[in-house]
Design an enzyme around this catalytic site. Structure first.
Site, PDB file in Angstrom:
ATOM      1  N   ARG A  60       1.041  -1.165   0.105  1.00  0.00           N
ATOM      2  CA  ARG A  60      -0.064   0.082   0.006  1.00  0.00           C
ATOM      3  C   ARG A  60       0.752   1.383   0.109  1.00  0.00           C
ATOM      4  O   ARG A  60       0.296   2.418  -0.424  1.00  0.00           O
ATOM      5  CB  ARG A  60      -1.140  -0.005   1.274  1.00  0.00           C
ATOM      6  N   TYR A  70     -17.855  13.729 -16.012  1.00  0.00           N
ATOM      7  CA  TYR A  70     -17.916  12.477 -15.929  1.00  0.00           C
ATOM      8  C   TYR A  70     -19.244  12.114 -14.842  1.00  0.00           C
ATOM      9  O   TYR A  70     -18.880  12.643 -13.450  1.00  0.00           O
ATOM     10  CB  TYR A  70     -16.851  11.490 -15.670  1.00  0.00           C
ATOM     11  N   ASP A  78      -9.128  16.460 -15.710  1.00  0.00           N
ATOM     12  CA  ASP A  78      -9.076  15.075 -16.144  1.00  0.00           C
ATOM     13  C   ASP A  78      -9.075  14.703 -17.448  1.00  0.00           C
ATOM     14  O   ASP A  78      -9.758  15.390 -18.267  1.00  0.00           O
ATOM     15  CB  ASP A  78     -10.498  14.603 -15.783  1.00  0.00           C
ATOM     16  N   LYS A 105      -8.903   3.333 -19.592  1.00  0.00           N
ATOM     17  CA  LYS A 105      -9.339   3.802 -21.004  1.00  0.00           C
ATOM     18  C   LYS A 105      -8.120   3.519 -21.664  1.00  0.00           C
ATOM     19  O   LYS A 105      -7.732   2.414 -21.905  1.00  0.00           O
ATOM     20  CB  LYS A 105      -9.984   5.252 -20.962  1.00  0.00           C
TER      21      LYS A 105
HETATM   22  C1  LIG Z   1     -13.701  11.275 -18.140  1.00  0.00           C
HETATM   23  C2  LIG Z   1     -13.733   9.998 -17.145  1.00  0.00           C
HETATM   24  N1  LIG Z   1     -12.811  10.357 -15.993  1.00  0.00           N
HETATM   25  C3  LIG Z   1     -12.911   9.346 -14.837  1.00  0.00           C
HETATM   26  C4  LIG Z   1     -13.291   8.135 -15.165  1.00  0.00           C
HETATM   27  C5  LIG Z   1     -13.410   6.967 -13.929  1.00  0.00           C
HETATM   28  O1  LIG Z   1     -12.750   5.993 -14.245  1.00  0.00           O
HETATM   29  P1  LIG Z   1     -12.553   4.648 -13.452  1.00  0.00           P
HETATM   30  O2  LIG Z   1     -13.838   4.192 -14.030  1.00  0.00           O
HETATM   31  O3  LIG Z   1     -11.252   3.912 -14.022  1.00  0.00           O
HETATM   32  O4  LIG Z   1     -12.815   4.808 -12.148  1.00  0.00           O
HETATM   33  C6  LIG Z   1     -14.126   7.878 -16.396  1.00  0.00           C
HETATM   34  C7  LIG Z   1     -14.938   6.741 -16.773  1.00  0.00           C
HETATM   35  O5  LIG Z   1     -15.520   6.151 -17.517  1.00  0.00           O
HETATM   36  C8  LIG Z   1     -14.293   8.760 -17.268  1.00  0.00           C
HETATM   37  O6  LIG Z   1     -14.836   8.680 -18.306  1.00  0.00           O
END
Ligand SMILES: Cc1ncc(COP(=O)(O)O)c(C=O)c1O
Length: 377
Positions: free
Chosen positions: A46, A98, A170, A195
């Site tokens: 961790r 998101y 992000d 992704k």
């Molecule tokens: C733009 C964006 N940020 C963050 C996330 C969250 O990522 P995770 O599903 O890996 O937790 C997503 C998930 O679809 C996303 O599309």
């Protein structure tokens, strides 16, 4: 060194002990110490693990940043960043984000006495107007999920600096290859590694990079104390996936551009959202701050019946909530990625029941176009 070479050579890719051409999975929760007072770099997974160190070095290479951290998911990375805020703080949030990010803000930050103002992210003056004496952070995505709205990252970062406000971005949709955010003033960049960075729809992961030592130290504490560290197996898969990222992205982006242009010609398609199209309202700004239009697009159909027919008849893309895989992924944000948001908020964003999102994979473009064409007909 250019990016495709960096992806293969510019972070730990070879095991120092054995010469193995892949960093081993150090599948251990704890590490033997020579005595109670010293350890040889690692003591508890961790707090750190050599497989995870390799992926943290990798994100530093991709972002050309001083610091990088790996998390158990994009959401764990986002939460670690949002936890920089304290009771009584205010932050400014892009209206288009998101759904999971919106949910964590509602479930936790609001409950912990942190206030926010949501703004139209494409309007720099709206960000400025929302600044309060206690504003500590600006949080955004550009392009946003799922409407691909564009924020002028340079202008917003400049504004933030003038008011001593942190900017967290992000960058999941563009990836570090498609958009460099730290050099234009973003303080913290976040990726859902799930992704495009992994690219094979078989890992959940999150990554964060920054050039600020104090921020990094605090985020490292959040990683350890909140416990959202990346698992060893996932880290290893991420190390494998990232090697082909350059080629994967090239092909997916090419496919997205062609599909966006094709969809624009279909009378059943009301609107195509893709920042690689000159008709996109954020096109000029996106061109300045990004290298391409990315591999995700969305489009509006006319009716619910058309949406149902499309999902039933599409044979090539998989139907799934995620994005960023080598296979094309078709999804309905209304019921999938943004279902956690109240209906009213979804509609305010423009996420309607007829909005379809397509993450473009690396299939042959002729097959993708033919499949979408027949499904739309
Ligand atoms: C733009 C964006 N940020 C963050 C996330 C969250 O990522 P995770 O599903 O890996 O937790 C997503 C998930 O679809 C996303 O599309």
């Amino acid at each position: 060194m250019k990016m495709n070479t960096k992806l293969l050579h510019a972070y730990p890719v070879i095991c120092k002990e054995t010469g193995a051409s892949s960093i081993p999975k150090f599948q251990a929760s704890t590490f033997h110490q020579p005595d109670a007072f010293n350890h040889e770099g690692y003591n508890y997974t961790r707090f750190g693990n050599p497989t995870i160190t390799a992926i943290e070095e990798c994100i530093k290479t991709l972002e050309d940043s001083k610091y990088g951290l790996a998390f158990s998911s994009g959401m764990a990375a986002i939460n670690a960043v949002l936890f920089l805020l304290s009771q009584g703080d205010h932050f400014i949030l892009a209206k288009n984000i998101y759904g999971g990010t919106f949910q964590t803000i509602q479930e936790f930050l609001v409950r912990f006495g942190i206030e926010y103002t949501m703004v139209d992210e494409s309007d720099v003056s709206a960000w400025e107007a929302a600044i309060q004496p206690n504003t500590k952070m600006i949080y955004l995505e550009s392009p946003s999920n799922p409407l691909l709205t564009i924020t002028d990252l340079k202008a917003v970062s400049k504004l933030a600096k003038q008011h001593d406000i942190l900017v967290a971005c992000d960058n999941t949709f563009m990836t570090p290859l498609g958009q460099e955010t730290l050099p234009i003033g973003i303080d913290i960049v976040i990726h859902s590694g799930t992704k495009f960075i992994n690219g094979h729809s078989d890992v959940i992961a999150g990554l964060v990079a920054t050039n600020d030592e104090a921020l990094h130290k605090q985020l490292k504490i959040h990683q350890k104390a909140l416990g959202g560290v990346l698992a060893v197996e996932e880290g290893w898969l991420l190390l494998r996936g990232v090697k082909t990222m350059g080629l994967r992205m090239e092909r997916s982006i090419e496919n997205a551009q062609q599909l966006a242009e094709f969809l624009q010609t279909k009378k059943q398609v009301k609107h195509v959202y893709y920042p690689g199209l000159p008709t996109h309202p954020g096109y000029a700004i996106h061109q300045q701050q990004a290298k391409n239009g990315g591999a995700v697009l969305s489009f509006d159909l006319e009716t619910q019946d058309q949406v149902e027919a499309l999902f039933k008849n599409c044979k090539v893309p998989i139907v799934a909530v995620s994005l960023g895989g080598v296979e094309s992924i078709l999804s309905l944000p209304w019921l999938m990625s943004h279902a956690a948001m109240p209906e009213e908020e979804r509609l305010k964003m423009g996420v309607t029941p007829t909005l379809v999102r397509l993450s473009c994979g690396i299939e042959d473009i002729e097959d993708l176009i033919a499949d979408l064409d027949q499904a739309i007909q």
